[in-house]
Design an enzyme around this catalytic site. Structure first.
Site, PDB file in Angstrom:
ATOM      1  N   CYS A  27       0.770  -1.242   0.000  1.00  0.00           N
ATOM      2  CA  CYS A  27       0.000   0.000   0.000  1.00  0.00           C
ATOM      3  C   CYS A  27       0.803   1.297   0.000  1.00  0.00           C
ATOM      4  CB  CYS A  27      -0.938  -0.024   1.203  1.00  0.00           C
ATOM      5  SG  CYS A  27      -1.813   1.493   1.497  1.00  0.00           S
ATOM      6  N   HIS A  79      -2.796   6.872   4.711  1.00  0.00           N
ATOM      7  CA  HIS A  79      -1.704   5.909   4.904  1.00  0.00           C
ATOM      8  C   HIS A  79      -0.351   6.405   4.396  1.00  0.00           C
ATOM      9  CE1 HIS A  79      -1.244   1.313   5.702  1.00  0.00           C
ATOM     10  NE2 HIS A  79      -0.567   2.071   6.554  1.00  0.00           N
TER      11      HIS A  79
END
Length: 506
Positions: free
Chosen positions: A91, A147
C-alpha cells in the site's frame, strides 16, 4: 492661412478619433483576454482518482471474475483499459508514488507500509499531486484512506495540498466502527479536516465504510462550485480486510462459494455500486463531459483473504506479477480514442506527471520524478513512452546466502529487488518475505529472469540462459541503488489515543 488652420484642425480631430478608437480596441482585447482565461479555467477537466485497496487482477468482471462489477466494467469498456500497468506490491509505496511521481527509493518508503504508531511519513521535500493541482486553481478533495503518515499535523492530507479530507489516516480499520485496536486500546480513526481544523468523527459508527465514503464523495461533488475544476481522490477501504459487508450484497453469491471469497466478492460489488453513484453524481451536476476518471488498485490481492490474481503468479507483498500487475482504466469523454485495450507499459508513478499535464500544470519544484507523462499514450493510443520500471529495491528485506558469486559483484542479490526492461523482468532476493532469515539461500536461487511477453505466468526462470542480460540488469539496479535514500522505518512509539481517537501525537 485659413486653409492651414483648417487642415491642422482636421488632423487633430483625426488623432483624437484614432486615440478613442485605439482605447476601445485595447479595452475589447483586455475583456476578451479575461473571458478567454475564464473559459480556459472553466474547461480545465475535473479529475477523479479512485483507488481500491488490495483489489486483485482477477477480481473484476471484465477480467473474467465471477464478481458483479457492472459499473466498473462499463466505465472500463467505454474508456481505456490499461493491461500492462503496474503498481507496488504493498500500500504505502504505491500511494506515495501516485502522489509524488517518485520511486519510493527516493522517499525512504521502500519497505512495507507505515505502521499505525510509527513516526514515519511521506517527506516534505517535494510537492504532492494535490499541491500541483492547487497551483493551477483546482479545489482538492480527499475521501477515504491516507496511509502516508500522520504522526505530526504537517504530514496530514490537508497540509499536503488537500482543501478537505474525510477519512482515516491508518489502515485495517473495522468497516463499521471505524476504529483500530492497539496496545489493548481501541479508538476511532475517522476525521473531517481542513487545513486549519482537525475534527474527529464519532457519529458515523455503524455506517459501512464503502457506503460512507461514497456518500461523502457525492456530497462534496454536489456542494462544489462550478467556477473551479475539482480534483477528487477517493481511496476506498474496500476490499481490504477485515472481511465485512452488509448482507444485502452477499445475496448475489452462492453459499457454495468459499466463505472468504464470498465476502470479498460482496465487498467488491459494494464498492462497484459506490463507483456508479459517484459517476452519476458527476453526471447530474453536468460535469461528466469535462471529467477524467482514473481507477486503480494499490497492489495485488492476498488470496488468503479472498482475493484472486489468476492467472498471474504471486500475491500482495511479492514482486511476482500477482503482487504488482494492477487493475486500472481511464474513463472520460475527453479521450480521443476510446473503447480499447492499451498494452503500453505504464506505472503508478506516471499518474503524477500525466494528470498535472491534463490540468495544464507543470513540474516546477518537484524532485526526482520518475513518472512519465502518458496522456497521449492513453488518450490517443500512441506508443508508451516507458520502456523500464523499477519495481523496487528493499535493503531491509535481505536474506542470508552462501558464498558470493559473479552476480553480486554488481548488485547485492540478497536484497529483494525487481526491475522490468522491455519484456524482461529480473527479481532478486527471496520469493517470500516470511522466509527471510529462516534459512541460508544458494546464490543461484536468488536471481530470477522472466520474459513476461512469452511467459506472463512467470513459470520459467531463464536467468542461466541469459547471463549477459542478467548482469546488465543488475548494473541498472545498482545504478538505481546508488541514488536511493536510507529506508525510513523507525521503531514505533508507545502511543495512546486522545479523546477516544487516534491522531497526530508529536
Amino acid at each position: 492661412m485659413g486653409r492651414t488652420r483648417t487642415y491642422t484642425t482636421t488632423i487633430y480631430q483625426m488623432c483624437v478619433d484614432m486615440r478613442q478608437e485605439l482605447a476601445r480596441v485595447i479595452t475589447t482585447l483586455l475583456t476578451c483576454s479575461l473571458l478567454l482565461t475564464d473559459v480556459r479555467a472553466d474547461w480545465r477537466p475535473n479529475i477523479v482518482v479512485i483507488v481500491a485497496d488490495d483489489l486483485g487482477y482477477h477480481d473484476v468482471g471484465y477480467h473474467g471474475a465471477k464478481i458483479r462489477t457492472p459499473n466498473i466494467d462499463r466505465l472500463a469498456k467505454e474508456g481505456v483499459r490499461l493491461e500492462n500497468y503496474y503498481v507496488q506490491p504493498v500500500c504505502t509505496p504505491s500511494r506515495s508514488q501516485l502522489m509524488t511521481g517518485r520511486y519510493s527509493i527516493h522517499t525512504g518508503l521502500q519497505h512495507g507500509v507505515i505502521m499505525p504508531t510509527q513516526p514515519s511519513a511521506l517527506p516534505l521535500d517535494s510537492p504532492t499531486l494535490a499541491d500541483k493541482l492547487k497551483e493551477v486553481g483546482y479545489t482538492t478533495l480527499a475521501v477515504g484512506k491516507w496511509h502516508l503518515g500522520h504522526y505530526m499535523k504537517k504530514y496530514l492530507p490537508t497540509r499536503r495540498g488537500f482543501d478537505r479530507f474525510f477519512g482515516f489516516y491508518m489502515g485495517s480499520l473495522d468497516h463499521y466502527t471505524h476504529s483500530r485496536c492497539m496496545y489493548r486500546r481501541c479508538a476511532v480513526d475517522l476525521h473531517d479536516d481542513t487545513p486549519t481544523t482537525f475534527r474527529n468523527v464519532f457519529n458515523e459508527s455503524g455506517v459501512y465504510s464503502t457506503q460512507l465514503f461514497t456518500r461523502k464523495a457525492v456530497d462534496l461533488i454536489n456542494a462544489h462550485s462550478r467556477k473551479k475544476p475539482f480534483f477528487l481522490h477517493l481511496a476506498y477501504q474496500a476490499v481490504h480486510t477485515p472481511l465485512q459487508v452488509p448482507k444485502k450484497y452477499t445475496k448475489y453469491y452462492s453459499k457454495l462459494m468459499r466463505p472468504k471469497r464470498r465476502l470479498y466478492a460482496a465487498m467488491t460489488t459494494a464498492m462497484d455500486e459506490g463507483v456508479g453513484q459517484v459517476v452519476n453524481a458527476i453526471k447530474r451536476k453536468g460535469l461528466w463531459k469535462n471529467t477524467v476518471l482514473v481507477f486503480t488498485t494499490d497492489n495485488g490481492a492476498n488470496p488468503g483473504h479472498g482475493g484472486s490474481n489468476f492467472p498471474l503468479r504471486g500475491k500482495k507483498n511479492q514482486f511476482f506479477e500477482g503482487g504488482i500487475k494492477g487493475v486500472a482504466f481511464v474513463a472520460s469523454p475527453l479521450l480521443k480514442v476510446k473503447n480499447y485495450i492499451n498494452r503500453g507499459l505504464m506505472h503508478v508513478s506516471d499518474w503524477f506527471p500525466t494528470l498535472i499535464h491534463v490540468a495544464g500544470g507543470n513540474l516546477r519544484g518537484t524532485k526526482n520524478v520518475s513518472g512519465i507523462n502518458q496522456w497521449n499514450t492513453i488518450s490517443k493510443h500512441q506508443p508508451s513512452k516507458r520502456h523500464m520500471i523499477l519495481h523496487g529495491i528493499d535493503p531491509m528485506d535481505t536474506v542470508l546466502s552462501t558464498t558470493f558469486t559473479s552476480f553480486n559483484k554488481t548488485f547485492d542479490i540478497r536484497m529483494a529487488a525487481a526491475l522490468r526492461i522491455g519484456d524482461y523482468k529480473l527479481i532478486t532476493g527471496a520469493t517470500n518475505k516470511a522466509s527471510k532469515h529462516k534459512k541460508i539461500f544458494k546464490p543461484s536461487s536468488l536471481v530470477k529472469l522472466y520474459h513476461i511477453g512469452r511467459d506472463p505466468k512467470e513459470q520459467h526462470n531463464i536467468a542461466q540462459y541469459h547471463m549477459a542480460r542478467v548482469k546488465e540488469m543488475l548494473q541498472v539496479l545498482q545504478a538505481y541503488y546508488k541514488t536511493s535514500v536510507p529506508v525510513t522505518y523507525p521503531l514505533s512509539d508507545i502511543v495512546q489515543p486522545r479523546n477516544s481517537a487516534w491522531g497526530p501525537w508529536r
